[in-house]
Design an enzyme around this catalytic site. Structure first.
Site, PDB file in Angstrom:
ATOM      1  N   ASN A   1       0.875  -1.174   0.000  1.00 31.34           N
ATOM      2  CA  ASN A   1       0.000   0.000   0.000  1.00 31.34           C
ATOM      3  C   ASN A   1       0.914   1.226   0.000  1.00 31.34           C
ATOM      4  OD1 ASN A   1      -1.757   2.086   0.498  1.00 31.34           O
ATOM      5  ND2 ASN A   1      -2.259   1.463   2.594  1.00 31.34           N
ATOM      6  N   TRP A   2       1.002   1.855  -1.171  1.00 29.28           N
ATOM      7  CA  TRP A   2       1.930   2.993  -1.287  1.00 29.28           C
ATOM      8  C   TRP A   2       1.370   4.265  -0.660  1.00 29.28           C
ATOM      9  CZ3 TRP A   2       5.491   3.428  -6.178  1.00 29.28           C
ATOM     10  CH2 TRP A   2       6.337   2.322  -6.214  1.00 29.28           C
ATOM     11  N   LYS A   3       0.097   4.254  -0.289  1.00 37.03           N
ATOM     12  CA  LYS A   3      -0.537   5.473   0.263  1.00 37.03           C
ATOM     13  C   LYS A   3      -0.270   6.636  -0.696  1.00 37.03           C
ATOM     14  CE  LYS A   3      -0.088   3.367   4.730  1.00 37.03           C
ATOM     15  NZ  LYS A   3      -0.106   3.485   6.171  1.00 37.03           N
TER      16      LYS A   3
ATOM     17  N   HIS B   1      -9.619   1.414   4.361  1.00 37.54           N
ATOM     18  CA  HIS B   1      -8.353   1.530   5.091  1.00 37.54           C
ATOM     19  C   HIS B   1      -8.544   2.470   6.284  1.00 37.54           C
ATOM     20  CE1 HIS B   1      -4.260   2.732   6.080  1.00 37.54           C
ATOM     21  NE2 HIS B   1      -3.905   1.546   5.599  1.00 37.54           N
TER      22      HIS B   1
ATOM     23  N   GLU C   1      -6.918   4.863   7.358  1.00 37.58           N
ATOM     24  CA  GLU C   1      -6.734   6.305   7.096  1.00 37.58           C
ATOM     25  C   GLU C   1      -7.959   6.901   6.411  1.00 37.58           C
ATOM     26  OE1 GLU C   1      -2.908   5.715   5.290  1.00 37.58           O
ATOM     27  OE2 GLU C   1      -2.175   5.105   7.263  1.00 37.58           O
TER      28      GLU C   1
ATOM     29  N   GLU D   1      -5.982  -4.895  10.193  1.00 33.53           N
ATOM     30  CA  GLU D   1      -4.980  -3.866  10.441  1.00 33.53           C
ATOM     31  C   GLU D   1      -5.281  -3.175  11.774  1.00 33.53           C
ATOM     32  OE1 GLU D   1      -2.734  -2.673   6.659  1.00 33.53           O
ATOM     33  OE2 GLU D   1      -4.385  -1.291   6.920  1.00 33.53           O
TER      34      GLU D   1
ATOM     35  N   GLY E   1       2.112   2.156  10.802  1.00 26.94           N
ATOM     36  CA  GLY E   1       3.136   3.187  10.660  1.00 26.94           C
ATOM     37  C   GLY E   1       3.823   3.537  11.972  1.00 26.94           C
TER      38      GLY E   1
ATOM     39  N   SER F   1       2.923  -2.231  10.244  1.00 20.51           N
ATOM     40  CA  SER F   1       4.347  -2.333  10.599  1.00 20.51           C
ATOM     41  C   SER F   1       4.985  -3.671  10.220  1.00 20.51           C
ATOM     42  CB  SER F   1       4.545  -2.025  12.084  1.00 20.51           C
ATOM     43  OG  SER F   1       4.121  -0.702  12.363  1.00 20.51           O
TER      44      SER F   1
ATOM     45  N   GLY G   1       4.781   1.263   4.611  1.00 16.92           N
ATOM     46  CA  GLY G   1       6.104   1.877   4.435  1.00 16.92           C
ATOM     47  C   GLY G   1       7.141   0.975   3.783  1.00 16.92           C
TER      48      GLY G   1
END
Ligand code: PGA
Length: 234
Positions: free
Chosen positions: A7-9, A85, A87, A154, A160, A196, A218
């Protein structure tokens, strides 16, 4: 075979994605590799990897400035889309109801949704982890679906943050998700763990029962970080 999804966000460039795709060409693995990237990078020849988006509109077309529909994502050749997600839930107030509509939209255009569920630190402290996970699964998935989906657990407090739940906590969460999916007639649905994940913990996490792969934030941005995660399991 495990599913390793990145997931590159809101990160990366088209050049960076092309570099990742070419680095993945020579990796010795049978695992399924998915890269969920910003909309602007969809449409590339993704080689052995599959591309996915990170969100989808509940609407199909029309006067919804800035939105991107499932049919448009499918039109780029992408096969997957992350839905719900944390976010999106946090910064765009997405509820399980909205997520369910997005899942329906994705499925109607042949996209496989990667549906995220997980508890916040506040919910964890209040002892609500299992409740949030179960309602997340039940309420975010439409009734009577006959197409493939993927679910990702998640824990929102760990994303993160360099934190991961204990093996027991992951086991408990994934067992609950597997049992809930099976009670909904969806046994066999792959269940990913995300938050993570890195080279040093990926193999151990994927050895936990009912962990069918990982959703990596990440550590999916650079081949040097992502490829060791892919090759850490057969
Ligand atoms: P992280 O993100 O791996 O950077 O914790 C995971 C995710 O948000 O999907």
């Amino acid at each position: 075979m495990k599913v390793i999804a990145g997931n590159w966000k809101m990160n990366g460039t088209t050049t960076g994605l092309k570099d990742m795709i070419s680095a993945l060409q020579n990796v010795d693995t049978e695992n399924k590799i998915i890269l969920c990237v910003p909309y602007t990078m969809l449409g590339l020849d993704s080689g052995r990897a599959f591309l996915g988006a990170q969100d989808v509109s509940t609407h199909d077309h029309g006067a919804y400035t800035g939105e991107v529909s499932a049919s448009m994502i499918a039109d780029t050749g992408a096969k997957y889309v992350i839905v719900g997600h944390s976010e999106r839930r946090q910064y765009h107030s997405e509820t399980n109801d909205v997520v369910r509509q997005k899942v329906s939209a994705a499925l109607s255009f042949g996209l496989t949704p990667i549906i995220c569920v997980g508890e916040t630190m506040e919910e964890k402290r209040a002892g609500k982890t299992m409740e949030i996970i179960e309602s997340g699964v039940r309420e975010s998935i439409p009734n009577d679906i006959d197409k493939d989906i993927i679910v990702a657990y998640e824990p929102r407090w760990a994303i993160g943050a360099g934190l991961t739940p204990t093996t027991e906590e992951i086991t408990e969460a994934h067992t609950l998700i597997a049992n809930t999916l099976s009670s909904m007639g969806l046994s066999g649905t792959p269940i990913l763990y995300g938050a993570s994940v890195k080279d040093s913990n990926a193999a151990e996490i994927m050895s936990i029962p009912n962990v069918d792969g990982v959703l990596v934030g990440g550590a999916s941005l650079k081949p040097d970080d992502f490829i060791p995660i892919i090759t850490s399991v057969k």
